[in-house]
Scaffold this motif. Structure first.
Motif, short mmCIF file in Angstrom:
data_model
loop_
_atom_site.label_atom_id
_atom_site.label_comp_id
_atom_site.label_asym_id
_atom_site.label_seq_id
_atom_site.Cartn_x
_atom_site.Cartn_y
_atom_site.Cartn_z
N UNK A 1 28.29 75.74 51.07
CA UNK A 1 29.46 75.83 50.23
C UNK A 1 29.40 77.12 49.42
N UNK A 2 30.53 77.77 49.31
CA UNK A 2 30.64 78.96 48.47
C UNK A 2 31.45 78.57 47.26
N UNK A 3 30.87 78.77 46.09
CA UNK A 3 31.51 78.40 44.84
C UNK A 3 31.97 79.70 44.16
N UNK A 4 33.21 79.70 43.68
CA UNK A 4 33.80 80.90 43.10
C UNK A 4 33.90 80.83 41.58
N UNK A 5 33.03 80.04 40.93
CA UNK A 5 33.08 79.89 39.46
C UNK A 5 32.84 81.20 38.72
N UNK A 6 31.91 82.02 39.20
CA UNK A 6 31.64 83.28 38.49
C UNK A 6 32.84 84.22 38.54
N UNK A 7 33.50 84.29 39.67
CA UNK A 7 34.71 85.10 39.79
C UNK A 7 35.79 84.57 38.86
N UNK A 8 35.91 83.25 38.81
CA UNK A 8 36.89 82.59 37.94
C UNK A 8 36.61 82.93 36.48
N UNK A 9 35.34 82.79 36.06
CA UNK A 9 34.98 83.08 34.68
C UNK A 9 35.29 84.52 34.30
N UNK A 10 35.03 85.44 35.22
CA UNK A 10 35.30 86.85 34.94
C UNK A 10 36.80 87.09 34.78
N UNK A 11 37.60 86.47 35.64
CA UNK A 11 39.05 86.64 35.58
C UNK A 11 39.62 86.04 34.29
N UNK A 12 39.19 84.85 33.94
CA UNK A 12 39.65 84.21 32.72
C UNK A 12 39.23 85.02 31.50
N UNK A 13 38.03 85.56 31.53
CA UNK A 13 37.55 86.40 30.43
C UNK A 13 38.43 87.64 30.26
N UNK A 14 38.77 88.27 31.36
CA UNK A 14 39.63 89.47 31.30
C UNK A 14 41.02 89.10 30.76
N UNK A 15 41.53 87.93 31.16
CA UNK A 15 42.83 87.48 30.65
C UNK A 15 42.75 87.26 29.13
#
Length: 148
Positions: free
Chosen positions: A26-40
């Motif tokens: 499984x590939x989990x994309x939580x780190x990418x999500x956290x980075x995007x939310x942080x930038x927002x």
């Protein structure tokens, strides 16, 4: 790291990318999500840039999304829903949205390798993000082997 465009073929997930050997998982994309939310939240990305769900994703999220207890990280009002898409043999090129429990088992019963993608969606502001992806190797049943 693959040097070309990503592929949604199950083989890509199973081997860690085309031409790469390795076990599926499984590939989990939580780190990418956290980075995007942080930038927002820092104001570096506008809401319309992250709340851009495709109309078809909006439709399936509203009709078939599996509710979660997690609140949208953008509007912080609506609960997120999960939508799962499957790609593989005997399915349309655009994949298939899972709408019922047990549907994945039925789809994979005929054998083959299937790529699954779980997308989180907010039905309020239309935030959407790929949450995880994984591969399922279907096992043909005795009746499907006999038909071949």
């Amino acid at each position: 790291m693959p040097s070309g465009p990503s592929s949604f073929r199950p083989r890509t997930l199973a081997r860690g990318g085309e031409g790469h050997e390795g076990a599926g998982g499984e590939i989990d994309y939580r780190l990418t999500r956290q980075a995007l939310v942080s930038e927002f939240r820092k104001g570096r990305i506008a809401q319309h840039e992250v709340c851009d769900a495709h109309p078809e994703l909006r439709r399936v999220a509203a009709e078939y999304g599996a509710p979660t207890s997690q609140t949208c990280p953008i509007c912080e009002e609506q609960p997120l829903v999960l939508v799962t898409f499957v790609f593989g043999p005997r399915l349309p090129a655009h994949g298939r949205c899972l709408t019922m429990r047990g549907e994945l088992a039925k789809i994979t019963r005929g054998g083959g390798t299937y790529g699954c993608y779980v997308v989180e969606v907010c039905t309020g502001c239309w935030w959407n993000h790929l949450a995880r992806s994984f591969v399922v190797d279907g096992q043909p049943t005795a009746s499907t082997r006999a038909q071949s």
